[in-house]
Design an enzyme around this catalytic site. Structure first.
Site, mmCIF file in Angstrom:
data_model
loop_
_atom_site.group_PDB
_atom_site.id
_atom_site.type_symbol
_atom_site.label_atom_id
_atom_site.label_comp_id
_atom_site.label_asym_id
_atom_site.label_seq_id
_atom_site.Cartn_x
_atom_site.Cartn_y
_atom_site.Cartn_z
ATOM 1 N N LYS A 124 -17.769 27.861 -29.408
ATOM 2 C CA LYS A 124 -18.145 27.268 -28.125
ATOM 3 C C LYS A 124 -17.375 27.837 -26.937
ATOM 4 O O LYS A 124 -16.173 28.071 -27.007
ATOM 5 C CB LYS A 124 -17.917 25.744 -28.161
ATOM 6 C CG LYS A 124 -18.843 25.002 -29.093
ATOM 7 C CD LYS A 124 -20.285 24.983 -28.614
ATOM 8 C CE LYS A 124 -20.479 24.131 -27.412
ATOM 9 N NZ LYS A 124 -20.748 22.735 -27.696
ATOM 10 N N SER B 100 -13.952 24.458 -27.694
ATOM 11 C CA SER B 100 -14.132 23.193 -28.404
ATOM 12 C C SER B 100 -13.031 23.076 -29.441
ATOM 13 O O SER B 100 -12.586 24.077 -30.007
ATOM 14 C CB SER B 100 -15.500 23.180 -29.083
ATOM 15 O OG SER B 100 -15.483 22.293 -30.180
ATOM 16 N N GLU C 76 -19.376 20.849 -15.189
ATOM 17 C CA GLU C 76 -19.723 19.510 -15.681
ATOM 18 C C GLU C 76 -18.870 18.448 -15.001
ATOM 19 O O GLU C 76 -19.363 17.392 -14.595
ATOM 20 C CB GLU C 76 -19.511 19.425 -17.190
ATOM 21 C CG GLU C 76 -20.553 20.168 -18.007
ATOM 22 C CD GLU C 76 -20.189 20.185 -19.482
ATOM 23 O OE1 GLU C 76 -20.900 19.553 -20.260
ATOM 24 O OE2 GLU C 76 -19.187 20.822 -19.855
ATOM 25 N N SER D 102 0.830 -1.203 0.000
ATOM 26 C CA SER D 102 0.000 0.000 0.000
ATOM 27 C C SER D 102 0.865 1.253 0.000
ATOM 28 O O SER D 102 0.342 2.369 -0.011
ATOM 29 C CB SER D 102 -0.908 0.008 1.228
ATOM 30 O OG SER D 102 -0.136 -0.125 2.407
ATOM 31 N N ASN E 8 -17.492 26.308 -23.232
ATOM 32 C CA ASN E 8 -18.132 25.195 -22.529
ATOM 33 C C ASN E 8 -17.937 25.264 -21.012
ATOM 34 O O ASN E 8 -16.848 25.606 -20.547
ATOM 35 C CB ASN E 8 -17.580 23.862 -23.038
ATOM 36 C CG ASN E 8 -17.993 23.597 -24.472
ATOM 37 O OD1 ASN E 8 -19.053 24.024 -24.915
ATOM 38 N ND2 ASN E 8 -17.136 22.911 -25.216
ATOM 39 N N HIS F 80 -40.078 22.315 -10.534
ATOM 40 C CA HIS F 80 -40.180 21.423 -11.708
ATOM 41 C C HIS F 80 -39.456 22.014 -12.926
ATOM 42 O O HIS F 80 -39.808 21.726 -14.063
ATOM 43 C CB HIS F 80 -41.640 21.155 -12.093
ATOM 44 C CG HIS F 80 -42.517 20.781 -10.947
ATOM 45 N ND1 HIS F 80 -42.743 19.477 -10.578
ATOM 46 C CD2 HIS F 80 -43.196 21.553 -10.052
ATOM 47 C CE1 HIS F 80 -43.550 19.459 -9.521
ATOM 48 N NE2 HIS F 80 -43.825 20.706 -9.167
HETATM 49 N N1 ARG Z 1 -1.123 -1.191 5.734
HETATM 50 C C1 ARG Z 1 -2.007 -1.673 6.733
HETATM 51 C C2 ARG Z 1 -3.365 -1.009 6.622
HETATM 52 O O1 ARG Z 1 -3.446 -0.013 5.987
HETATM 53 C C3 ARG Z 1 -1.441 -1.375 8.082
HETATM 54 C C4 ARG Z 1 -1.914 -2.311 9.139
HETATM 55 C C5 ARG Z 1 -1.393 -3.650 8.868
HETATM 56 N N2 ARG Z 1 -1.636 -4.521 9.910
HETATM 57 C C6 ARG Z 1 -1.511 -5.833 9.779
HETATM 58 N N3 ARG Z 1 -1.752 -6.560 10.789
HETATM 59 N N4 ARG Z 1 -1.149 -6.369 8.647
HETATM 60 O O2 ARG Z 1 -4.351 -1.456 7.126
#
Ligand code: ARG
Length: 474
Positions: free
Chosen positions: A295, A289, A302, A35, A297, A168
């Site tokens: 145009k 455009s 939007e 992540s 826009n 309406h």
């Molecule tokens: N990257 C994990 C999350 O966002 C952090 C917590 C991870 N904890 C674990 N026990 N793997 O949730």
């Protein structure tokens, strides 16, 4: 062949969690679970949380004073490197927490290995997200305050301007332009009240919950919470690591902000069309455009209208992620972050661009003036006039309905009828009816609190200003 190569190169890598594992993580799993490519943005809060945690550990004698000094120095350096863009983020270390911890150990050695005492990534990530969200909520709140200010400015600058009010999407009754502007002020006021309310639930410190059950070390949760500007500590360790309600609440509040921005956008699109031509949008907030030279826009409103969908989607997504989870932490919860980050980015930028649109839009007086004169906007006023002369409302409604039908047939407006013609509809009608049929008269008569009469709107403007003064950003 390919996968074998992959495995050989992986086995050389040291696992971040050490002892338990004899095999390296498959690189596919590594990519799947990582992540850090998005949660790196929690780094500042992660480091701030770690500093406070380390100080508490030292105060309680759980780590030494020299450990603390080494940790603080290392964290300072890491923060600086990240800010300079020279920190090397490693996917194999999964997330922002492990990346920073590993860098700390590499910098300061053993003291770095002591930082994670009495802490788990489960309470760490909950802490980071709460601190991050509360800052971003402050930023969004400031932007909303600024947007509210643009509506007040629009209202104040044209306090006499009339326009058709709609139901309406049919012309209904004349209103003040300022009244219409202040309707949006109210929507964003509620949005800000919602943020303020949910901040109470965001701003609790989960640190000390550890993995799920709390910790056996003699920690001091309250002082850490105060040091990190929390209002208090969470009450249950299992709930604290498994709870993402506060994010869902934020996504719900954001969905309503987007709903309001989207309704505003829709009006901007309509009003700037040649069919309406009620406003000119600033050139700097419109686009051209590639094929049609004429145009101009309204792409900005939007897109805001369009982006509303993704924020609603994030809300639905996270609600669904949460629904089947047993207590306490589950990795599913990692899915909260992209939804949260994208919502924050989308909402903040949408508000920001709409501030530009709203402050730069110019109503077209000529078009608005002719629009309030056509479409029988004061038919209700005529009915009310008859009621004032003793006619029951339903009867008055019928009489005026007939008058409108006659006008429609003859291509005329109510104001085009002569007194004699009006008297044929009802002998109770006198010369003073023409004040009532004029849009200004109609607006002026709606003198109830919350109504569109100039006197009421003037009061509403000063109330709005007072509210803005009393409600500084979160
Ligand atoms: N990257 C994990 C999350 O966002 C952090 C917590 C991870 N904890 C674990 N026990 N793997 O949730």
């Amino acid at each position: 062949m390919k996968s074998q190569n992959r495995k050989t190169s992986e086995t050389k890598r040291e696992k971040p969690w050490g002892g338990r594992f004899t095999q390296a993580t498959d690189s596919l799993v590594e990519r799947f679970t990582a992540s850090v490519h998005y949660d790196w943005r929690l780094y500042r809060h992660d480091i701030r949380g770690s500093r406070a945690h380390a100080r508490m550990l030292a105060r309680r004698g759980i780590i030494g004073q020299d450990d603390l000094e080494a940790i603080i120095k290392g964290l300072d350096e890491i923060e600086h490197e990240i800010e300079q863009g020279v920190f090397r983020w490693r996917q194999d270390l999964e997330d922002v927490h492990m990346n920073i911890e590993r860098a700390l150990v590499e910098k300061v050695g053993e003291p770095g290995k002591r930082l994670h005492t009495a802490r788990s990534r489960n309470d760490q990530v909950a802490l980071d997200v709460r601190m991050y969200l509360r800052d971003e909520m402050g930023r969004i709140d400031r932007l909303l305050a600024c947007l509210q200010g643009s509506f007040v400015a629009q209202a104040k600058a044209r306090s006499d301007l009339l326009m058709p009010g709609y139901t309406h999407l049919q012309r209904a009754q004349p209103v003040l332009w300022a009244h219409h502007m202040l309707a949006y002020f109210e929507m964003f006021k509620r949005d800000r009240q919602r943020l303020k309310d949910l901040l109470k639930r965001v701003n609790l410190c989960p640190l000390g919950s550890a993995a799920l059950a709390g910790t056996g070390f003699p920690i001091d949760r309250e002082t850490v919470a105060r040091e990190l500007d929390f209002d208090g500590v969470t009450a249950n360790s299992m709930d604290a690591v498994g709870d993402r309600d506060f994010i869902i609440e934020f996504l719900a509040a954001s969905s309503l902000i987007m709903a309001h921005l989207s309704r505003l956008s829709e009006e901007m699109v309509l009003w700037s069309s040649s069919e309406f031509s009620f406003v000119d949008l600033p050139d700097s907030f419109c686009t051209g455009s590639s094929i049609m030279p004429q145009k101009k826009n309204p792409d900005v409103p939007e897109l805001v209208r369009g982006k509303t969908g993704r924020v609603y989607g994030h809300l639905m997504g996270l609600l669904t992620t949460l629904k089947g989870l047993p207590l306490a932490y589950n990795r599913d919860l990692q899915e909260d972050k992209e939804a949260l980050f994208d919502t924050i980015d989308t909402v903040a930028m949408s508000i920001e661009v709409m501030i530009g649109v709203v402050s730069g839009m110019k109503p077209r007086r000529d078009r608005l003036a002719s629009a309030v004169k056509t479409g029988f906007l004061t038919a209700t006023d005529l009915a009310d006039y008859l009621v004032g002369r003793g006619v029951p409302f339903r009867e008055a409604h019928r009489i005026v309905g007939q008058a409108v039908a006659m006008c429609v047939e003859q291509g005329r407006e109510l104001t085009d009828l002569s007194l004699a013609e009006l008297k044929e509809l009802s002998p109770l009608i006198e010369q003073d009816v023409f004040d009532v049929l004029a849009p200004e008269g109609s607006v002026g008569s709606r003198n109830v609190p919350g109504g569109t009469a100039p006197h009421q709107v003037k009061t509403a403007i000063s109330r709005a200003e007072d509210w803005l003064n009393d409600n500084g950003a979160l």
